[in-house]
Design a protein around this motif. Structure first.
Motif, short mmCIF file in Angstrom:
data_model
loop_
_atom_site.label_atom_id
_atom_site.label_comp_id
_atom_site.label_asym_id
_atom_site.label_seq_id
_atom_site.Cartn_x
_atom_site.Cartn_y
_atom_site.Cartn_z
N GLN A 9 0.81 -1.21 0.00
CA GLN A 9 0.00 0.00 0.00
C GLN A 9 0.84 1.26 0.00
O GLN A 9 0.31 2.36 -0.04
N TYR A 10 2.14 1.12 0.07
CA TYR A 10 3.04 2.26 0.03
C TYR A 10 3.82 2.23 -1.28
O TYR A 10 4.21 1.16 -1.75
N THR A 11 4.04 3.41 -1.84
CA THR A 11 4.82 3.47 -3.06
C THR A 11 5.57 4.80 -3.12
O THR A 11 5.10 5.81 -2.58
N LEU A 12 6.72 4.77 -3.74
CA LEU A 12 7.51 5.98 -3.99
C LEU A 12 7.32 6.33 -5.47
O LEU A 12 7.66 5.53 -6.34
N LYS A 13 6.77 7.48 -5.73
CA LYS A 13 6.53 7.93 -7.11
C LYS A 13 6.61 9.45 -7.17
O LYS A 13 6.56 10.14 -6.16
N VAL A 14 6.68 9.97 -8.39
CA VAL A 14 6.64 11.42 -8.61
C VAL A 14 5.17 11.83 -8.64
O VAL A 14 4.38 11.30 -9.42
N PHE A 15 4.81 12.77 -7.79
CA PHE A 15 3.43 13.22 -7.63
C PHE A 15 3.13 14.33 -8.64
O PHE A 15 3.84 15.33 -8.69
N THR A 16 2.10 14.14 -9.43
CA THR A 16 1.69 15.14 -10.41
C THR A 16 0.17 15.27 -10.36
O THR A 16 -0.53 14.27 -10.38
N GLY A 17 -0.30 16.48 -10.31
CA GLY A 17 -1.74 16.73 -10.38
C GLY A 17 -2.13 17.16 -11.78
O GLY A 17 -1.35 17.80 -12.48
N GLU A 18 -3.33 16.77 -12.18
CA GLU A 18 -3.91 17.28 -13.44
C GLU A 18 -5.05 18.20 -13.05
O GLU A 18 -5.92 17.82 -12.26
N ASP B 177 -8.52 9.17 -9.79
CA ASP B 177 -9.48 10.25 -10.00
C ASP B 177 -9.76 10.91 -8.66
O ASP B 177 -9.29 10.48 -7.61
N GLU B 178 -10.56 11.98 -8.67
CA GLU B 178 -10.74 12.75 -7.44
C GLU B 178 -11.40 11.94 -6.33
O GLU B 178 -11.12 12.17 -5.15
#
Length: 115
Positions: free
Chosen positions: A57-66, A97-98
């Motif tokens: 349930q944990y992940t390291l990723k680059v966070f990007t919002g649209e 999604d939101e």
């Protein structure tokens, strides 16, 4: 050489989905609860998402919002994209999604890979 601050911790990154920024097995310094995760490598928890490397349930990723413009001219985040940063093209972004975004918790921002 970095001065540690309250809320910082060290964790080991396991997997190849972020190997350009944090190679598999590397130990990384994290800072809890970043003010703005946009465009940053962050440790995220989401109860409905399985990380492609190990299914947790944990992940390291680059966070990007649209975003889209709201009726009053404000920018509204339509969805969150958690992007891998890997030399292996098999890793896909995690798109929320939101409705799903409400269950996302940004735990910490990756500050640096320790040597």
């Amino acid at each position: 050489g970095r001065k540690l601050e309250p809320g910082m911790f060290v964790a080991q990154v396991v997997g190849e989905s972020m190997n350009r920024q944090a190679p598999n097995g590397s130990w990384c310094l994290f800072k809890a609860q970043p003010a703005d995760p946009e465009g940053r490598a962050v440790l995220v928890q989401h109860r409905d998402v399985s990380d492609p490397d190990f299914g947790g349930q944990y992940t390291l990723k680059v966070f990007t919002g649209e975003y889209e413009d709201g009726p009053d001219g404000t920018r509204l985040r339509r969805r969150v994209v958690l992007k891998p940063d890997s030399t292996d093209p098999c890793f896909e972004p995690i798109i929320l999604d939101e409705a799903a975004e409400c269950a996302v918790t940004v735990i910490a921002e990756m500050v640096e890979v320790l040597k």
